[in-house]
Design a protein around this motif. Structure first.
Motif, short mmCIF file in Angstrom:
data_model
loop_
_atom_site.label_atom_id
_atom_site.label_comp_id
_atom_site.label_asym_id
_atom_site.label_seq_id
_atom_site.Cartn_x
_atom_site.Cartn_y
_atom_site.Cartn_z
N GLU A 95 49.04 39.93 43.49
CA GLU A 95 48.62 38.61 43.20
C GLU A 95 48.09 38.03 44.82
OE1 GLU A 95 51.23 37.51 40.00
OE2 GLU A 95 51.64 39.45 39.71
N TRP A 96 49.23 37.99 45.57
CA TRP A 96 49.91 37.24 46.27
C TRP A 96 47.79 37.26 47.18
CZ3 TRP A 96 51.41 32.93 47.34
CH2 TRP A 96 51.33 32.69 49.44
N PRO A 97 47.73 37.87 47.46
CA PRO A 97 46.08 37.79 47.84
C PRO A 97 45.45 36.80 47.44
CG PRO A 97 46.86 40.05 48.34
CD PRO A 97 47.60 39.64 47.78
N ALA A 98 45.02 37.80 46.39
CA ALA A 98 44.13 36.86 45.33
C ALA A 98 44.82 35.26 45.49
CB ALA A 98 44.48 37.06 43.97
N LEU A 100 45.75 33.89 47.94
CA LEU A 100 45.70 33.73 49.15
C LEU A 100 44.07 33.26 49.51
CD1 LEU A 100 47.43 35.76 52.13
CD2 LEU A 100 47.95 33.33 50.89
N GLU A 101 43.37 33.76 49.08
CA GLU A 101 42.02 33.66 48.23
C GLU A 101 41.30 32.66 48.03
OE1 GLU A 101 38.14 34.37 49.39
OE2 GLU A 101 39.60 34.67 50.27
N ARG A 102 41.74 31.75 46.69
CA ARG A 102 42.25 30.23 46.46
C ARG A 102 42.31 29.46 47.58
NH1 ARG A 102 39.42 27.75 41.88
NH2 ARG A 102 41.59 27.20 40.88
N ARG A 104 42.96 29.45 50.25
CA ARG A 104 41.20 29.38 51.17
C ARG A 104 40.44 28.52 50.84
NH1 ARG A 104 37.27 31.17 52.37
NH2 ARG A 104 36.73 33.07 51.70
N ARG A 105 39.79 29.23 49.31
CA ARG A 105 38.41 28.48 49.30
C ARG A 105 38.23 27.09 48.39
NH1 ARG A 105 37.00 33.42 44.89
NH2 ARG A 105 35.72 34.79 46.12
#
Length: 123
Positions: A95-98, A100-102, A104-105
């Protein structure tokens, strides 16, 4: 157990299992506590008893719950700590990588995300 809203994104046995896990993590089910019977859950939520049994069996397989012959299913000692460790690991891996990506976006700064939480906790 409270009202459960089933969704089509996952099998019902998995959703039921996750609900029981949530109750263990929240401290609503503690070591030594009995789980409601398969028949009771099946009747309360209009589920097939096989569906409930499958959810409970997975909890047994993961040693979070133990069967006591003639008595039912009970939360095992250490279930909470075991769940906490595995759920933290799964969160950080999946969950955390997704998240973090959100972040960032959206161009959000980590400091701005932590500010409201810190301000709310300081009151």
């Amino acid at each position: 157990m409270s009202t459960i809203g089933w969704n089509d994104n996952a099998p019902i046995y998995r959703q039921l299992k996750d609900k029981v896990i949530g109750m263990m993590l929240d401290g609503l089910l503690k070591p030594g506590d009995a789980l409601p019977s398969v028949r009771q859950i099946a009747a309360d939520y209009q589920l097939n008893p096989i569906t409930v049994s499958r959810a409970y069996q997975e909890l047994v397989d993961e040693t979070l719950v133990e069967k006591r012959r003639g008595l039912g299913m009970y939360v095992t000692e250490g279930a909470h700590d075991k769940l906490l460790a595995s759920e933290r690991e799964r969160f950080l891996r999946e969950e955390w990588p997704a998240m973090l990506e959100r972040i960032r976006r959206l161009g959000l700064e980590p400091e701005s995300l932590l500010k409201p939480a810190a301000a709310g906790g300081a009151a």
